[in-house]
Design an enzyme around this catalytic site. Structure first.
Site, PDB file in Angstrom:
ATOM      1  N   GLU A 101     -21.195 -30.827 -14.967  1.00 46.97           N
ATOM      2  CA  GLU A 101     -22.092 -29.630 -14.817  1.00 46.97           C
ATOM      3  C   GLU A 101     -23.440 -29.802 -14.056  1.00 46.97           C
ATOM      4  O   GLU A 101     -24.197 -29.554 -14.481  1.00 46.97           O
ATOM      5  CB  GLU A 101     -22.164 -29.038 -16.200  1.00 46.97           C
ATOM      6  CG  GLU A 101     -20.756 -28.618 -16.883  1.00 46.97           C
ATOM      7  CD  GLU A 101     -21.199 -28.286 -18.367  1.00 46.97           C
ATOM      8  OE1 GLU A 101     -22.232 -28.242 -18.686  1.00 46.97           O
ATOM      9  OE2 GLU A 101     -20.301 -27.961 -18.954  1.00 46.97           O
TER      10      GLU A 101
ATOM     11  N   ASN B 179     -17.012 -33.403 -13.257  1.00 48.57           N
ATOM     12  CA  ASN B 179     -16.347 -32.418 -14.030  1.00 48.57           C
ATOM     13  C   ASN B 179     -17.173 -31.246 -14.063  1.00 48.57           C
ATOM     14  O   ASN B 179     -18.652 -31.417 -14.008  1.00 48.57           O
ATOM     15  CB  ASN B 179     -16.324 -32.756 -15.186  1.00 48.57           C
ATOM     16  CG  ASN B 179     -15.379 -31.955 -16.217  1.00 48.57           C
ATOM     17  OD1 ASN B 179     -14.284 -31.811 -15.883  1.00 48.57           O
ATOM     18  ND2 ASN B 179     -15.814 -31.575 -17.408  1.00 48.57           N
TER      19      ASN B 179
ATOM     20  N   HIS C 202     -12.346 -22.929 -17.915  1.00 51.15           N
ATOM     21  CA  HIS C 202     -12.829 -21.989 -18.914  1.00 51.15           C
ATOM     22  C   HIS C 202     -12.479 -20.690 -18.572  1.00 51.15           C
ATOM     23  O   HIS C 202     -13.517 -20.093 -17.934  1.00 51.15           O
ATOM     24  CB  HIS C 202     -14.129 -22.227 -19.599  1.00 51.15           C
ATOM     25  CG  HIS C 202     -14.124 -23.606 -20.381  1.00 51.15           C
ATOM     26  ND1 HIS C 202     -13.674 -23.777 -21.563  1.00 51.15           N
ATOM     27  CD2 HIS C 202     -15.076 -24.544 -20.073  1.00 51.15           C
ATOM     28  CE1 HIS C 202     -14.020 -25.148 -21.792  1.00 51.15           C
ATOM     29  NE2 HIS C 202     -14.977 -25.878 -21.010  1.00 51.15           N
TER      30      HIS C 202
ATOM     31  N   GLU D 200     -10.297 -28.550 -19.414  1.00 51.41           N
ATOM     32  CA  GLU D 200     -10.885 -27.902 -20.696  1.00 51.41           C
ATOM     33  C   GLU D 200     -10.552 -26.694 -20.656  1.00 51.41           C
ATOM     34  O   GLU D 200     -11.106 -25.637 -21.134  1.00 51.41           O
ATOM     35  CB  GLU D 200     -12.542 -27.961 -20.599  1.00 51.41           C
ATOM     36  CG  GLU D 200     -13.100 -29.425 -20.495  1.00 51.41           C
ATOM     37  CD  GLU D 200     -14.740 -29.124 -20.537  1.00 51.41           C
ATOM     38  OE1 GLU D 200     -15.409 -28.251 -21.101  1.00 51.41           O
ATOM     39  OE2 GLU D 200     -15.334 -30.325 -20.046  1.00 51.41           O
TER      40      GLU D 200
ATOM     41  N   ASP E  42      -9.065 -22.906 -21.537  1.00 53.58           N
ATOM     42  CA  ASP E  42      -8.864 -22.010 -22.678  1.00 53.58           C
ATOM     43  C   ASP E  42      -9.238 -20.631 -21.805  1.00 53.58           C
ATOM     44  O   ASP E  42      -9.679 -20.537 -21.029  1.00 53.58           O
ATOM     45  CB  ASP E  42      -9.832 -22.141 -23.849  1.00 53.58           C
ATOM     46  CG  ASP E  42     -11.508 -22.345 -23.422  1.00 53.58           C
ATOM     47  OD1 ASP E  42     -11.843 -21.983 -22.349  1.00 53.58           O
ATOM     48  OD2 ASP E  42     -12.152 -22.664 -24.413  1.00 53.58           O
TER      49      ASP E  42
END
Ligand code: XIL
Length: 481
Positions: free
Chosen positions: A162, A202, A239, A268, A270
């Site tokens: 990030e 990432n 995400h 990751e 979701d």
């Protein structure tokens, strides 16, 4: 099928040869596999993995750990390998929580992604207030300490997490303030600390190809690849919660990153209310991109999610499979099966007539693959021009590399078109083991039965180059015998 072990590849090659011995010049055609009934098994059919974030504190919950062990073949520690967990006091490392997850996974044959080494968030208190060369050195020491502990054990590390703003500029952080080169220093440090693990950048909100942040990260990866900064993969957090959703150009983003010569992974995942169309769509985008190596969801059950109020995962709080689970499983099962073959235990005789061999029409004594990592231990399989893995390639008794397929060009999994690397044997020996003979054939002077290339994994095709960087017009396939 792209993730076969060395032994597995060898066995496939032998199986191919055996098949040919029986049926003449027929190709080995993959047969349809049975639909798999777990996410991990379904993903494995196309050489991918399916993972989840694991919270160590939940492993004692048998409903949780039962689902996790059954469904997934990759895990990421949700918090336990982050800087605040692993180095709570400066130079005092603590791997208790991280090891709990690693050991749980490893004892079950489940692989582990390391997450994460350098990040503006979840830094230990002592690091948060650091700056300048003191912080830079602390970052380097942290990477060395954590990677040293897990050296040789993990599938990948999110080295940097990030580091970009939404507009594609660098995020202001104490790490960024140490100098713009902090990210490449982190990656160079990481490569030296564990040369065998994949090194990933990432981030979130890099799924939409036309978004500024995506472009900013892309330019950095492009720059790293062009300058030889070691990087193997890009993790797209995916995400699709908190207001984000699946963009229509997601596959373009994945293939564009992959074209830089890196693997991509959804790290990751979701999705708000576990939209079946979004889950199916993101899975389809991955399976459509050969170098998309796997998908990780950010938790097991909705009740385990960091955004549990959005019910974003594949299992409900009671551990039941949701509709989104089925949508993902179906896409994975439709992704294309791995080839089947009957393994035989010993090397076979030279292939029958009609096979081909590789001929170098120039006098170079080595062959290269562009833009792959030179790091000792990184390997890729050889592909034919249709993206089929090297079950189609085998060694003859005199160790010439031959191809059974009718294709007249030869590709290798790898990346774009600049830095060349040597072809290595499966034992990691460099190309002193390979000769281009006076008649142009390439032979191995050692008895290895498979052929690897330093570089990155699966799917992206590149041409084989000679040592002068000339493309593979210099190599051609001719019938054997
Ligand atoms: C989250 C965890 O899920 C939470 O438990 C924790 O409180 C905060 O971090 N991007 C990342 C992950 O890279 O490490 C974050 O995980 C979610 C966003």
């Amino acid at each position: 099928m792209r993730r076969l072990t060395r032994h597995g590849r060898y066995r496939l090659a032998v199986a191919a040869a055996s098949a040919l011995a029986v049926v003449g010049a027929a190709l080995v055609v993959p047969s349809l596999a049975q639909a798999a009934s777990t996410l991990g098994a379904a993903a494995t059919q196309s050489g991918r993995y399916f993972g989840t974030a694991i919270a160590g504190g939940r492993l004692g919950d048998s409903a949780y750990s039962t689902i996790a062990a059954r469904e997934f073949n990759m895990v990421t520690a949700e918090n336990e390998m982050k800087p605040d967990a692993t180095e709570p006091q400066q130079n005092v490392f603590n791997f208790t929580a991280g090891d709990q997850i690693y050991n749980w996974a490893n004892s079950r044959g489940i692989k582990v992604r390391g997450h994460t080494l350098a990040w503006h968030s979840q830094q230990p208190g002592w690091m948060q207030n650091m700056s300048g060369s003191t912080l830079r050195n602390a970052m380097i020491n942290h990477i060395n300490g954590v990677m040293g502990h897990y050296r040789g054990k993990l599938a990948a590390w999110d080295v940097v997490n990030e580091a970009f703003n939404e507009d594609g500029s660098r995020r202001q952080s104490n790490l960024q303030a140490t100098g713009n080169d902090w990210i490449e220093v982190a990656f160079r440090t990481a490569r030296a600390a564990d040369p065998s693990v994949k090194l990933c950048y990432n981030d979130y909100n890099i799924e939409n190809w036309s978004y500024g942040k995506t472009q900013g990260v892309y330019r950095m990866i492009q720059d790293f690849r062009s300058r030889g900064v070691p990087i193997d993969c890009v993790g797209l957090q995916t995400h699709f919660t908190g207001g984000s959703s699946l963009p229509g150009n997601f596959q373009t983003t994945l293939s564009s990153f992959a074209a830089l010569g890196v693997d991509v992974a959804l790290t990751e995942v979701d999705v708000t209310n576990a939209s079946t169309t979004q889950y199916a769509g993101l899975t389809q985008a991955c399976v459509n991109v050969p170098r998309c190596i796997g998908i990780t969801v950010w938790g097991v059950r909705d009740s385990d999610s960091w955004r549990s109020n959005e019910s974003p995962l594949l299992f409900d709080g009671g551990g039941n499979k949701k509709a989104a689970y089925t949508s993902v499983l179906n896409v994975l099962n439709g992704a294309g099966p791995a080839p089947t073959g009957t393994p035989t235990p010993t090397p076979t005789t030279p292939p029958p007539g009609g096979a081909n061999r590789i001929v170098g029409s120039q006098s170079g004594r080595c062959i290269d693959v562009p833009n792959s990592s030179r790091t000792n231990g990184t390997r890729v399989q050889l592909y034919d021009c249709h993206g089929q893995t090297n079950q189609q390639w085998t060694w003859t008794a005199n160790r010439q590399l031959t191809v059974y397929a009718g294709s007249m060009c030869l590709d290798a999994a790898g990346s774009g078109n600049s830095a060349a690397v040597q072809i290595y044997s499966c034992n990691g020996q460099a190309n002193q083991q390979w000769n281009v003979n006076s008649n142009g054939t390439i032979t191995g002077v050692q008895s290895g039965r498979c052929l690897d290339v330093w570089g990155t994994a699966n799917g992206q095709q590149v041409q084989i180059y000679d040592c002068n960087g000339q493309a593979n017009q210099q190599f051609r396939l001719v019938p054997v015998g």
